[in-house]
Write a protein that holds these residues in place. Structure first.
Motif, PDB file in Angstrom:
ATOM      1  N   LYS A 141      20.435  22.069  19.022  1.00 25.40           N
ATOM      2  CA  LYS A 141      20.812  22.354  20.392  1.00 25.40           C
ATOM      3  C   LYS A 141      19.604  22.229  21.298  1.00 25.40           C
ATOM      4  O   LYS A 141      18.529  22.717  20.997  1.00 25.40           O
ATOM      5  N   ILE A 152      24.937   5.631  20.595  1.00 23.00           N
ATOM      6  CA  ILE A 152      26.132   6.339  20.131  1.00 23.00           C
ATOM      7  C   ILE A 152      27.092   5.373  19.444  1.00 23.00           C
ATOM      8  O   ILE A 152      27.717   5.698  18.433  1.00 23.00           O
ATOM      9  N   ASP A 161      25.662   8.930  15.440  1.00 23.34           N
ATOM     10  CA  ASP A 161      26.151  10.252  15.837  1.00 23.34           C
ATOM     11  C   ASP A 161      27.653  10.150  16.071  1.00 23.34           C
ATOM     12  O   ASP A 161      28.115   9.974  17.193  1.00 23.34           O
ATOM     13  N   PRO A 196      30.233  12.401  15.858  1.00 25.27           N
ATOM     14  CA  PRO A 196      30.904  13.380  16.720  1.00 25.27           C
ATOM     15  C   PRO A 196      30.746  13.055  18.200  1.00 25.27           C
ATOM     16  O   PRO A 196      31.710  13.137  18.967  1.00 25.27           O
ATOM     17  N   ARG A 197      29.556  12.693  18.607  1.00 23.21           N
ATOM     18  CA  ARG A 197      29.356  12.349  20.017  1.00 23.21           C
ATOM     19  C   ARG A 197      30.093  11.062  20.369  1.00 23.21           C
ATOM     20  O   ARG A 197      30.618  10.915  21.471  1.00 23.21           O
ATOM     21  N   LEU A 209      33.613  11.996  20.921  1.00 24.17           N
ATOM     22  CA  LEU A 209      33.727  12.745  22.169  1.00 24.17           C
ATOM     23  C   LEU A 209      33.725  11.806  23.365  1.00 24.17           C
ATOM     24  O   LEU A 209      34.522  11.971  24.302  1.00 24.17           O
ATOM     25  N   ILE A 210      32.854  10.788  23.352  1.00 24.91           N
ATOM     26  CA  ILE A 210      32.799   9.821  24.443  1.00 24.91           C
ATOM     27  C   ILE A 210      34.087   9.015  24.516  1.00 24.91           C
ATOM     28  O   ILE A 210      34.644   8.776  25.598  1.00 24.91           O
ATOM     29  N   SER A 253      36.807  11.190  25.957  1.00 29.48           N
ATOM     30  CA  SER A 253      36.557  11.438  27.379  1.00 29.48           C
ATOM     31  C   SER A 253      36.913  10.213  28.218  1.00 29.48           C
ATOM     32  O   SER A 253      37.536  10.341  29.281  1.00 29.48           O
ATOM     33  N   VAL A 256      27.538  23.592  26.235  1.00 31.84           N
ATOM     34  CA  VAL A 256      27.574  22.215  25.726  1.00 31.84           C
ATOM     35  C   VAL A 256      26.976  22.158  24.325  1.00 31.84           C
ATOM     36  O   VAL A 256      27.483  21.455  23.438  1.00 31.84           O
ATOM     37  N   LEU A 305      28.841  20.769  20.913  1.00 32.57           N
ATOM     38  CA  LEU A 305      28.296  19.718  20.059  1.00 32.57           C
ATOM     39  C   LEU A 305      28.073  20.210  18.630  1.00 32.57           C
ATOM     40  O   LEU A 305      28.327  19.489  17.662  1.00 32.57           O
ATOM     41  N   ARG A 315      29.839  18.752  15.285  1.00 33.90           N
ATOM     42  CA  ARG A 315      29.070  18.279  14.129  1.00 33.90           C
ATOM     43  C   ARG A 315      29.513  18.992  12.854  1.00 33.90           C
ATOM     44  O   ARG A 315      29.566  18.387  11.786  1.00 33.90           O
TER      45      ARG A 315
END
Length: 219
Positions: free
Chosen positions: A16, A129, A134, A136-137, A140-141, A144, A186, A190, A194
């Motif tokens: 984090k 990304i 990564d 998970p990110r 998420l993108i 979104s 945030v 994250l 993860r």
């Protein structure tokens, strides 16, 4: 030595960090545009907000077209300046002047610098990304962007621009005031993503058979 499951959790938790490496004022350019977006100059920020709201109202509610709107605004401004100048000559008032801040080159340079810096940081981040490092990110993108596309089907382009403008005038000041809380929120999201990905990888991805790579024997 046996691997402790809590070690991976601790490793994830320690990842984090802050959303931005620098102060939000520096991220926005560190000059007058940043002051406007962070409401350091409340009069100018409020005037811009009111002006954009009026423009949005004329386009979306009154349903003005762009060319007539620009012509009518120009006519109104010229009439006001003409009456003001005439009255100033009669009553010895100060003649109207265009505010110097509107004529400054650095305002446009700051805006261009902010957008350039944003794209310069965004494109490498999207490339990183998208490489799958990564996941998970990445997910998420994707989610979104899909949600944004769904929202865009129900809103006009002017409404999206106005919402984006409102976000520009509200999100930076909110982040500056509640930086620690937002970073924690945030960061927790994250970290949770993860952890769920680690569980998904352990239950499903790790069970996918992969061909073994045999090392060639040297003769």
């Amino acid at each position: 030595m046996a691997h402790n499951p809590s070690d991976s959790d601790n490793e994830i938790t320690t990842t984090k960090r802050k959303l931005f490496e620098h102060d939000i004022h520096q991220v926005l350019g560190g000059r007058e545009v940043a002051d406007v977006l962070l409401w350091r100059n409340k009069k100018i920020s409020a005037a811009i907000l009111i002006g954009m709201t009026v423009i949005w109202f004329l386009f979306e509610v009154v349903e003005y077209n762009l060319v007539p709107l620009l012509c009518h605004i120009s006519i109104t401004i010229m009439l006001v300046l003409f009456i003001w100048s005439t009255m100033a000559q009669i009553f010895k008032w100060n003649a109207p002047n265009i505010p110097d801040i509107i004529l400054q080159d650095y305002l446009f340079e700051d805006l261009a610098t902010i957008f350039h810096r944003g794209f310069k940081q965004l494109l490498p981040m999207l490339h990183y990304i998208s490489s799958g490092i990564d996941l998970p990110r990445f997910l998420l993108i994707i989610v979104s962007l899909y949600m944004l596309s769904v929202i865009g089907t129900y809103l006009s382009f002017v409404n999206l621009l106005y919402i984006g403008f409102l976000c520009m005038l509200t999100l930076p000041i909110m982040y500056e005031r509640y930086e620690e809380e937002i970073n924690n929120l945030v960061g927790n999201v994250l970290v949770d993503l993860r952890k769920k990905y680690k569980q998904f990888e352990k239950r499903y991805l790790s069970k996918i058979p992969r061909g073994s790579v045999k090392e060639k024997k040297r003769t």
